[in-house]
Design a protein around this motif. Sequence first.
Motif, PDB file in Angstrom:
ATOM      1  N   ARG A  61      43.224  21.082  30.960  1.00 47.85           N
ATOM      2  CA  ARG A  61      44.525  20.560  30.553  1.00 47.85           C
ATOM      3  C   ARG A  61      44.845  19.264  31.302  1.00 47.85           C
ATOM      4  NH1 ARG A  61      47.640  23.972  28.249  1.00 47.85           N
ATOM      5  NH2 ARG A  61      46.993  25.715  29.589  1.00 47.85           N
ATOM      6  N   LEU A  62      44.559  19.232  32.590  1.00 48.39           N
ATOM      7  CA  LEU A  62      44.792  18.037  33.399  1.00 48.39           C
ATOM      8  C   LEU A  62      44.012  16.843  32.845  1.00 48.39           C
ATOM      9  CD1 LEU A  62      45.888  16.618  35.982  1.00 48.39           C
ATOM     10  CD2 LEU A  62      43.903  17.573  37.203  1.00 48.39           C
ATOM     11  N   LEU A  63      42.823  17.110  32.328  1.00 44.21           N
ATOM     12  CA  LEU A  63      41.976  16.039  31.798  1.00 44.21           C
ATOM     13  C   LEU A  63      42.359  15.627  30.379  1.00 44.21           C
ATOM     14  CD1 LEU A  63      38.500  17.182  33.186  1.00 44.21           C
ATOM     15  CD2 LEU A  63      39.873  15.221  33.936  1.00 44.21           C
ATOM     16  N   GLY A  64      43.367  16.274  29.818  1.00 39.73           N
ATOM     17  CA  GLY A  64      43.871  15.860  28.520  1.00 39.73           C
ATOM     18  C   GLY A  64      43.393  16.670  27.339  1.00 39.73           C
ATOM     19  N   PHE A  65      42.618  17.733  27.577  1.00 43.20           N
ATOM     20  CA  PHE A  65      42.165  18.578  26.474  1.00 43.20           C
ATOM     21  C   PHE A  65      43.301  19.474  25.999  1.00 43.20           C
ATOM     22  CE2 PHE A  65      38.265  17.826  28.968  1.00 43.20           C
ATOM     23  CZ  PHE A  65      37.469  17.272  27.983  1.00 43.20           C
ATOM     24  N   LYS A  66      43.199  19.898  24.754  1.00 41.63           N
ATOM     25  CA  LYS A  66      44.146  20.854  24.217  1.00 41.63           C
ATOM     26  C   LYS A  66      43.673  22.264  24.590  1.00 41.63           C
ATOM     27  CE  LYS A  66      45.865  17.967  20.489  1.00 41.63           C
ATOM     28  NZ  LYS A  66      47.162  17.816  21.181  1.00 41.63           N
ATOM     29  N   VAL A  67      44.518  22.965  25.340  1.00 43.36           N
ATOM     30  CA  VAL A  67      44.225  24.313  25.808  1.00 43.36           C
ATOM     31  C   VAL A  67      45.465  25.164  25.567  1.00 43.36           C
ATOM     32  CG1 VAL A  67      43.514  25.721  27.795  1.00 43.36           C
ATOM     33  CG2 VAL A  67      42.743  23.340  27.621  1.00 43.36           C
ATOM     34  N   PRO A  68      45.321  26.373  25.016  1.00 45.69           N
ATOM     35  CA  PRO A  68      46.508  27.219  24.843  1.00 45.69           C
ATOM     36  C   PRO A  68      47.215  27.453  26.178  1.00 45.69           C
ATOM     37  CG  PRO A  68      44.635  28.137  23.667  1.00 45.69           C
ATOM     38  CD  PRO A  68      44.099  27.011  24.501  1.00 45.69           C
ATOM     39  N   GLU A  69      48.529  27.572  26.114  1.00 44.98           N
ATOM     40  CA  GLU A  69      49.284  27.820  27.343  1.00 44.98           C
ATOM     41  C   GLU A  69      48.770  29.084  28.029  1.00 44.98           C
ATOM     42  OE1 GLU A  69      53.822  28.727  28.970  1.00 44.98           O
ATOM     43  OE2 GLU A  69      53.334  28.992  26.854  1.00 44.98           O
ATOM     44  N   LEU A  70      48.581  28.993  29.339  1.00 44.16           N
ATOM     45  CA  LEU A  70      48.211  30.149  30.148  1.00 44.16           C
ATOM     46  C   LEU A  70      49.465  30.711  30.801  1.00 44.16           C
ATOM     47  CD1 LEU A  70      45.010  28.799  31.951  1.00 44.16           C
ATOM     48  CD2 LEU A  70      45.105  30.323  29.984  1.00 44.16           C
ATOM     49  N   VAL A  71      49.584  32.040  30.807  1.00 47.05           N
ATOM     50  CA  VAL A  71      50.719  32.689  31.450  1.00 47.05           C
ATOM     51  C   VAL A  71      50.211  33.852  32.287  1.00 47.05           C
ATOM     52  CG1 VAL A  71      52.324  32.073  29.584  1.00 47.05           C
ATOM     53  CG2 VAL A  71      51.135  34.290  29.524  1.00 47.05           C
ATOM     54  N   PHE A  72      50.961  34.190  33.322  1.00 46.78           N
ATOM     55  CA  PHE A  72      50.701  35.416  34.050  1.00 46.78           C
ATOM     56  C   PHE A  72      51.297  36.564  33.248  1.00 46.78           C
ATOM     57  CE2 PHE A  72      50.865  32.442  37.814  1.00 46.78           C
ATOM     58  CZ  PHE A  72      49.495  32.463  38.028  1.00 46.78           C
ATOM     59  N   ALA A  73      50.486  37.553  32.942  1.00 46.93           N
ATOM     60  CA  ALA A  73      50.907  38.668  32.085  1.00 46.93           C
ATOM     61  C   ALA A  73      50.849  39.965  32.892  1.00 46.93           C
ATOM     62  CB  ALA A  73      50.010  38.764  30.858  1.00 46.93           C
ATOM     63  N   ARG A  74      52.009  40.573  33.093  1.00 44.38           N
ATOM     64  CA  ARG A  74      52.071  41.756  33.951  1.00 44.38           C
ATOM     65  C   ARG A  74      52.111  43.039  33.117  1.00 44.38           C
ATOM     66  NH1 ARG A  74      52.618  42.669  39.139  1.00 44.38           N
ATOM     67  NH2 ARG A  74      52.920  40.437  39.592  1.00 44.38           N
ATOM     68  N   LEU A  75      51.307  44.002  33.547  1.00 43.75           N
ATOM     69  CA  LEU A  75      51.282  45.335  32.948  1.00 43.75           C
ATOM     70  C   LEU A  75      51.852  46.331  33.948  1.00 43.75           C
ATOM     71  CD1 LEU A  75      49.186  43.894  31.083  1.00 43.75           C
ATOM     72  CD2 LEU A  75      47.912  46.045  31.067  1.00 43.75           C
ATOM     73  N   ASP A  76      52.803  47.174  33.500  1.00 37.90           N
ATOM     74  CA  ASP A  76      53.305  48.194  34.417  1.00 37.90           C
ATOM     75  C   ASP A  76      52.475  49.466  34.270  1.00 37.90           C
ATOM     76  OD1 ASP A  76      54.271  49.794  32.298  1.00 37.90           O
ATOM     77  OD2 ASP A  76      56.235  48.822  32.351  1.00 37.90           O
ATOM     78  N   ALA A  77      52.742  50.429  35.136  1.00 37.99           N
ATOM     79  CA  ALA A  77      51.900  51.628  35.219  1.00 37.99           C
ATOM     80  C   ALA A  77      51.946  52.460  33.945  1.00 37.99           C
ATOM     81  CB  ALA A  77      52.335  52.471  36.420  1.00 37.99           C
ATOM     82  N   ALA A  78      53.026  52.392  33.194  1.00 40.76           N
ATOM     83  CA  ALA A  78      53.162  53.218  32.004  1.00 40.76           C
ATOM     84  C   ALA A  78      52.497  52.622  30.776  1.00 40.76           C
ATOM     85  CB  ALA A  78      54.648  53.449  31.701  1.00 40.76           C
ATOM     86  N   PHE A  79      52.104  51.366  30.870  1.00 44.27           N
ATOM     87  CA  PHE A  79      51.581  50.676  29.695  1.00 44.27           C
ATOM     88  C   PHE A  79      50.246  51.287  29.271  1.00 44.27           C
ATOM     89  CE2 PHE A  79      49.436  47.311  27.349  1.00 44.27           C
ATOM     90  CZ  PHE A  79      50.446  46.887  26.507  1.00 44.27           C
ATOM     91  N   GLY A  80      50.101  51.534  27.985  1.00 50.72           N
ATOM     92  CA  GLY A  80      48.839  51.997  27.441  1.00 50.72           C
ATOM     93  C   GLY A  80      48.620  53.490  27.486  1.00 50.72           C
ATOM     94  N   GLN A  81      49.581  54.263  27.969  1.00 49.64           N
ATOM     95  CA  GLN A  81      49.380  55.704  28.070  1.00 49.64           C
ATOM     96  C   GLN A  81      49.234  56.366  26.703  1.00 49.64           C
ATOM     97  OE1 GLN A  81      52.493  57.355  30.503  1.00 49.64           O
ATOM     98  NE2 GLN A  81      51.650  56.520  32.398  1.00 49.64           N
ATOM     99  N   THR A  82      49.769  55.736  25.680  1.00 52.11           N
ATOM    100  CA  THR A  82      49.673  56.312  24.335  1.00 52.11           C
ATOM    101  C   THR A  82      48.459  55.807  23.567  1.00 52.11           C
ATOM    102  OG1 THR A  82      51.103  54.559  23.441  1.00 52.11           O
ATOM    103  CG2 THR A  82      52.182  56.570  24.210  1.00 52.11           C
ATOM    104  N   GLU A  83      47.664  54.953  24.187  1.00 55.51           N
ATOM    105  CA  GLU A  83      46.474  54.419  23.534  1.00 55.51           C
ATOM    106  C   GLU A  83      45.462  55.536  23.297  1.00 55.51           C
ATOM    107  OE1 GLU A  83      43.671  52.582  21.721  1.00 55.51           O
ATOM    108  OE2 GLU A  83      45.481  51.449  22.214  1.00 55.51           O
ATOM    109  N   GLY A  84      44.982  55.664  22.062  1.00 53.72           N
ATOM    110  CA  GLY A  84      44.069  56.745  21.718  1.00 53.72           C
ATOM    111  C   GLY A  84      42.631  56.515  22.130  1.00 53.72           C
ATOM    112  N   ASP A  85      42.220  55.249  22.194  1.00 49.06           N
ATOM    113  CA  ASP A  85      40.847  54.915  22.559  1.00 49.06           C
ATOM    114  C   ASP A  85      40.678  55.062  24.068  1.00 49.06           C
ATOM    115  OD1 ASP A  85      38.577  53.253  23.416  1.00 49.06           O
ATOM    116  OD2 ASP A  85      38.468  52.636  21.325  1.00 49.06           O
ATOM    117  N   GLU A  86      39.787  55.951  24.499  1.00 53.10           N
ATOM    118  CA  GLU A  86      39.640  56.228  25.927  1.00 53.10           C
ATOM    119  C   GLU A  86      39.138  55.003  26.692  1.00 53.10           C
ATOM    120  OE1 GLU A  86      37.349  59.664  26.804  1.00 53.10           O
ATOM    121  OE2 GLU A  86      38.664  61.034  25.684  1.00 53.10           O
ATOM    122  N   GLU A  87      38.239  54.242  26.071  1.00 57.46           N
ATOM    123  CA  GLU A  87      37.725  53.040  26.742  1.00 57.46           C
ATOM    124  C   GLU A  87      38.850  52.048  27.006  1.00 57.46           C
ATOM    125  OE1 GLU A  87      34.408  49.470  26.081  1.00 57.46           O
ATOM    126  OE2 GLU A  87      35.047  50.702  24.384  1.00 57.46           O
TER     127      GLU A  87
END
Length: 263
Positions: A61-87
């Motif tokens: 980005r500093l060099l002028g390329f187009k790059v999607p915005e980067l963000v810090f993405a936080r997951l709490d402890a409860a996130f994904g508990q209902t996900e059916g895929d074990e992996e």
Amino acid sequence: MSKISLRSVNVMQYKMPLREGGSLPALALADDGFTYVVKFRGAGQREKALLAELLGGEIARLLGFKVPELVFARLDAAFGQTEGDEEIQDLLKSSQGLNLGLHFLSAAVNFDPAADVVSGDLASAIVWLDAFITNVDRTFRNTNMLMWHRELWLIDHGASFIFHHTWENWEKHAKGPFPLIKDHVLLPRAEKLEEVDAAFKRILSPESLWQIVNSLPDEWLKAMGETGTVEVWKQVYLDFLLLRLKHSEIFVNQAQNARKALV
């Protein structure tokens, strides 16, 4: 101590996995209402992939390329508990805390080297970037570029900075060539590497590089399990970049020689 400013979001909804490669990123909705491609700290190369993603993306980005915005993405402890895929559930459990998101470019398509035209200037700039950050993953097999609104966007820099997977002889890596540049998808069109080298060395000041390096989260650096302090590892990243920049003629010559073998 200055640093670049990345926004922070909370991941609210896991939408779907992106089963490309071994890192298993996913599309997820955040509390700001936007959808992100989330790279998880519990996947593959763990926090080192996120460190490389942040460094590589923000240098681009500093060099002028187009790059999607980067963000810090936080997951709490409860996130994904209902996900059916074990992996996926295991991945989400091991990724609690701070992860990295890239703004999702809706309706973007993968770059097609046979159909999408890239100028010699842009091709040279991208090849130089990838040789500088030792990015092994911009090949015909996996270009890691998108076309969005008729413009070229760079994504996926998590396979860069290969020295940090061992931390051994980082000075040697910094001053060394990058032989894998021979597989770069844009190398045949990279006809202006010397001009790009001169221009980019004027942009990449020690201060600007430090702002990026200093943005690496302590949480990720501590999780590497390496001996040393956060300050030590940030200094190594900065010293690597500055030393590699000082000796850029080595990887530029390597790329030029590899290109001659192709064209």
